[in-house]
Design a protein around this motif. Structure first.
Motif, PDB file in Angstrom:
ATOM      1  N   ASP A 193      10.579  16.057  -1.686  1.00  0.00           N
ATOM      2  CA  ASP A 193      10.611  15.218  -0.365  1.00  0.00           C
ATOM      3  C   ASP A 193       8.876  14.582  -0.372  1.00  0.00           C
ATOM      4  O   ASP A 193       8.817  13.642   0.385  1.00  0.00           O
ATOM      5  N   THR A 194       8.169  15.426  -1.059  1.00  0.00           N
ATOM      6  CA  THR A 194       6.576  15.032  -0.957  1.00  0.00           C
ATOM      7  C   THR A 194       6.388  13.624  -1.628  1.00  0.00           C
ATOM      8  O   THR A 194       5.433  12.901  -1.501  1.00  0.00           O
ATOM      9  N   ILE A 195       7.317  13.152  -2.463  1.00  0.00           N
ATOM     10  CA  ILE A 195       7.392  11.799  -3.132  1.00  0.00           C
ATOM     11  C   ILE A 195       7.090  10.676  -2.254  1.00  0.00           C
ATOM     12  O   ILE A 195       6.523   9.771  -2.347  1.00  0.00           O
ATOM     13  N   TYR A 196       7.792  10.856  -0.900  1.00  0.00           N
ATOM     14  CA  TYR A 196       7.549   9.972   0.201  1.00  0.00           C
ATOM     15  C   TYR A 196       5.957   9.619   0.498  1.00  0.00           C
ATOM     16  O   TYR A 196       5.593   8.492   0.526  1.00  0.00           O
ATOM     17  N   ASP A 197       5.394  10.722   0.809  1.00  0.00           N
ATOM     18  CA  ASP A 197       4.083  10.598   1.073  1.00  0.00           C
ATOM     19  C   ASP A 197       3.156  10.234   0.329  1.00  0.00           C
ATOM     20  O   ASP A 197       2.015   9.592   0.267  1.00  0.00           O
ATOM     21  N   THR A 198       3.393  10.751  -1.351  1.00  0.00           N
ATOM     22  CA  THR A 198       2.466  10.248  -2.338  1.00  0.00           C
ATOM     23  C   THR A 198       2.580   8.836  -2.651  1.00  0.00           C
ATOM     24  O   THR A 198       1.867   8.143  -3.006  1.00  0.00           O
ATOM     25  N   THR A 199       3.836   8.403  -2.283  1.00  0.00           N
ATOM     26  CA  THR A 199       4.215   6.893  -2.598  1.00  0.00           C
ATOM     27  C   THR A 199       3.158   6.024  -1.796  1.00  0.00           C
ATOM     28  O   THR A 199       2.461   5.159  -2.175  1.00  0.00           O
ATOM     29  N   LEU A 200       3.333   6.598  -0.569  1.00  0.00           N
ATOM     30  CA  LEU A 200       2.514   5.799   0.724  1.00  0.00           C
ATOM     31  C   LEU A 200       1.060   5.947   0.213  1.00  0.00           C
ATOM     32  O   LEU A 200       0.285   4.708   0.393  1.00  0.00           O
ATOM     33  N   LYS A 201       0.535   7.099  -0.337  1.00  0.00           N
ATOM     34  CA  LYS A 201      -0.973   7.008  -0.811  1.00  0.00           C
ATOM     35  C   LYS A 201      -1.127   6.123  -1.664  1.00  0.00           C
ATOM     36  O   LYS A 201      -2.282   5.563  -1.827  1.00  0.00           O
ATOM     37  N   ILE A 202      -0.321   5.896  -2.662  1.00  0.00           N
ATOM     38  CA  ILE A 202      -0.572   4.932  -3.815  1.00  0.00           C
ATOM     39  C   ILE A 202      -0.704   3.704  -3.136  1.00  0.00           C
ATOM     40  O   ILE A 202      -1.457   2.773  -3.896  1.00  0.00           O
ATOM     41  N   PHE A 203       0.362   3.218  -2.297  1.00  0.00           N
ATOM     42  CA  PHE A 203       0.442   1.913  -1.823  1.00  0.00           C
ATOM     43  C   PHE A 203      -1.066   1.474  -1.202  1.00  0.00           C
ATOM     44  O   PHE A 203      -1.660   0.574  -1.185  1.00  0.00           O
ATOM     45  N   LYS A 204      -1.548   2.784  -0.506  1.00  0.00           N
ATOM     46  CA  LYS A 204      -2.835   2.562   0.222  1.00  0.00           C
ATOM     47  C   LYS A 204      -4.040   2.106  -0.997  1.00  0.00           C
ATOM     48  O   LYS A 204      -4.604   1.334  -0.734  1.00  0.00           O
ATOM     49  N   ILE A 205      -4.083   3.074  -1.971  1.00  0.00           N
ATOM     50  CA  ILE A 205      -4.986   2.930  -2.996  1.00  0.00           C
ATOM     51  C   ILE A 205      -4.812   1.345  -3.545  1.00  0.00           C
ATOM     52  O   ILE A 205      -5.886   0.645  -3.769  1.00  0.00           O
ATOM     53  N   SER A 206      -3.585   0.915  -3.841  1.00  0.00           N
ATOM     54  CA  SER A 206      -3.398  -0.493  -4.330  1.00  0.00           C
ATOM     55  C   SER A 206      -3.977  -1.258  -3.148  1.00  0.00           C
ATOM     56  O   SER A 206      -4.700  -2.342  -3.854  1.00  0.00           O
ATOM     57  N   ASP A 207      -3.793  -1.099  -2.023  1.00  0.00           N
ATOM     58  CA  ASP A 207      -4.142  -2.023  -1.098  1.00  0.00           C
ATOM     59  C   ASP A 207      -5.935  -1.955  -0.896  1.00  0.00           C
ATOM     60  O   ASP A 207      -6.480  -3.096  -0.976  1.00  0.00           O
ATOM     61  N   ASP A 208      -6.413  -0.833  -0.868  1.00  0.00           N
ATOM     62  CA  ASP A 208      -7.723  -0.707  -0.259  1.00  0.00           C
ATOM     63  C   ASP A 208      -8.631  -1.251  -1.933  1.00  0.00           C
ATOM     64  O   ASP A 208      -9.784  -1.967  -1.650  1.00  0.00           O
ATOM     65  N   GLN A 209      -8.098  -1.202  -3.052  1.00  0.00           N
ATOM     66  CA  GLN A 209      -8.632  -1.466  -4.038  1.00  0.00           C
ATOM     67  C   GLN A 209      -8.354  -2.859  -4.680  1.00  0.00           C
ATOM     68  O   GLN A 209      -8.802  -3.393  -5.860  1.00  0.00           O
ATOM     69  N   ASP A 210      -7.343  -3.480  -4.080  1.00  0.00           N
ATOM     70  CA  ASP A 210      -6.651  -4.704  -4.729  1.00  0.00           C
ATOM     71  C   ASP A 210      -6.349  -4.735  -6.003  1.00  0.00           C
ATOM     72  O   ASP A 210      -6.603  -5.436  -6.543  1.00  0.00           O
ATOM     73  N   ILE A 211      -5.435  -3.763  -6.267  1.00  0.00           N
ATOM     74  CA  ILE A 211      -5.122  -3.585  -7.838  1.00  0.00           C
ATOM     75  C   ILE A 211      -3.640  -3.211  -7.758  1.00  0.00           C
ATOM     76  O   ILE A 211      -3.072  -2.787  -6.689  1.00  0.00           O
ATOM     77  N   PRO A 212      -2.824  -3.602  -8.680  1.00  0.00           N
ATOM     78  CA  PRO A 212      -1.505  -3.487  -8.872  1.00  0.00           C
ATOM     79  C   PRO A 212      -0.912  -2.056  -8.494  1.00  0.00           C
ATOM     80  O   PRO A 212      -1.858  -1.000  -8.906  1.00  0.00           O
ATOM     81  N   VAL A 213       0.222  -1.702  -8.152  1.00  0.00           N
ATOM     82  CA  VAL A 213       0.555  -0.246  -7.723  1.00  0.00           C
ATOM     83  C   VAL A 213       0.676   0.552  -9.090  1.00  0.00           C
ATOM     84  O   VAL A 213       0.208   1.739  -8.972  1.00  0.00           O
TER      85      VAL A 213
END
Ligand code: NAD
Length: 370
Positions: free
Chosen positions: A312-332
């Protein structure tokens, strides 16, 4: 040819060749990184064209396991093994027991499991000779079929993607094009049906198509090539890698890609193109890590509830990765690598370089049987 230059290039710690002519064993174990813990990864048996091909495969796969374990929050390093041979002719009890004795000599720095062409019955022979193996039979304290946990992780990644794209994590009413109705695809199909999604699916295997229809009679079967043209919300590749490639990328009409297959992007640049096209790509090696999470708890005593909580933790980790992608403007896919690498780097700093080695005995006093 294996060289130190090649090992330095990707940071591999150790590569070991095991040979036993008495049973025709030719095995290569690659330990990529043990900063987070002992290296865990399956053994693959394959008719490699030559030894160089086997070496490249084991180096590539073991590095992938380091990243998968790191981003999944597991206290494990990355390793993998290959046995060179024909799985239809060369398997024997002697071969797997000899292999198990060799693995025992690594003192727990590498823990093996099933992979392509290696089943529970083979792993049971290995387990006769060494405890450093997971994916053993349930009767011996193993965790059984990993595919329901892999599918659950993919589903959690899909939910996180829906939250980001549609503002709501629910897949209800969403359309999903699912490629590959195998072990993971079927379990994912059941979750999608239970949560009210509309599924379009394809497979090359008639038996698996029939099994999928039993799970979801309302699912629509499309041809193998048509799956890329389905007008859908989510494309879920659960068959082979590299299905997002130059030939398919412009045909995809989805808003999300979220599936179980490894290495879904044929090349890194396809991740850049997806971002430009506004298609959200759920990180493949994170969301398909449910099977790894499942086997990883065998040493502390496996239970369904423990495995489910981890997945179930995959849900939160996926969101964390999307945030890094947005914040740094890089692909997922780049953001996923960054999260994995930063975890390894931070633990390396606090504990020194080589803290790997055997499993911590205070955490795993012995494998509990059911
Ligand atoms: P599987 O062999 O049970 O299922 C794969 C299915 O894909 C089969 O039904 C096969 O007929 C179908 N297929 C193959 N080529 C196809 C094509 N061109 N078009 C449509 N269908 C095609 O495998 P699985 O265990 O379900 O794994 C699915 C994928 O997920 C694989 O890429 C695997 O590496 C990955 N994966 C699986 C697990 C796991 O726990 N089983 C864990 C991590 C990653």
């Amino acid at each position: 040819m294996l060289s130190f230059e090649r090992l330095y290039a990707d940071g591999h710690e150790e590569v070991v060749f095991f040979s036993d002519p008495s049973c025709n064993l030719k095995a290569i174990v690659a330990i990529h990184n043990t900063v987070l813990g002992p290296a865990l990864g399956g053994t693959r048996m394959w008719t490699y064209k030559n030894e160089d091909e086997a070496i490249e495969d084991v180096l590539r796969l073991s590095k992938g396991m380091t990243y998968k374990a790191a981003v999944s929050g597991l206290n494990l390093g990355g390793g993998k093994a290959v046995i060179i041979g024909d799985p239809t002719k060369d398997k024997s009890e002697a071969l797997f027991r000899s292999y198990g004795r060799f693995l025992e000599s690594l003192n727990g720095r590498y823990i093996t499991a099933e992979d392509v062409n290696i089943g529970v019955e083979d792993i049971e022979h290995v387990f006769t000779e060494t405890p450093n193996v997971v994916g053993v039979a349930k009767i011996h304290g193993g965790s059984g079929d990993p595919s329901p946990y892999t599918a659950l992780g993919v589903f959690r990644g899909m939910e996180a993607s829906c939250l980001k794209v549609f503002g709501n994590r629910s897949v209800e009413g969403k359309s999903v094009a699912l490629q590959g109705a195998g072990a993971v695809g079927r379990n994912l199909g059941r979750l999608l049906k239970d949560h009210g999604a509309k599924v379009y699916f394809t497979d090359i295997n008639e038996g698996n198509i029939a099994k999928f229809k039993e799970i979801d009679p309302d699912a629509t079967l499309v041809s193998v090539d048509e799956i890329y043209d389905v007008d859908c919300d989510i494309y879920a590749p659960c068959a082979l890698g590299a299905s997002v490639n130059d030939d398919t990328i412009d045909r995809l009409k989805c808003k999300i890609i979220s599936g179980a297959a490894n290495n879904q992007l044929a090349e890194d640049r396809h991740g850049v193109i997806l971002r430009e096209k506004g298609i959200l790509y759920a990180p493949d090696y994170l969301i398909n890590a449910g099977g790894l999470m499942n086997v990883s708890i065998e040493f502390e005593g496996w239970s369904d509830s423990k495995a489910t909580r981890m997945v179930d933790t995959i849900y939160d980790t996926t969101l964390k990765i999307f945030k890094i992608s947005d914040d740094q403007d890089i692909p997922v896919h780049k953001a996923t690598d960054i999260l994995a690498e930063s975890r390894i780097e931070s633990i390396k700093k606090i504990k020194g370089k080589h803290l790997g080695g055997a499993l911590n005995s205070h955490r795993f006093p012995g494998r509990k049987t059911q």
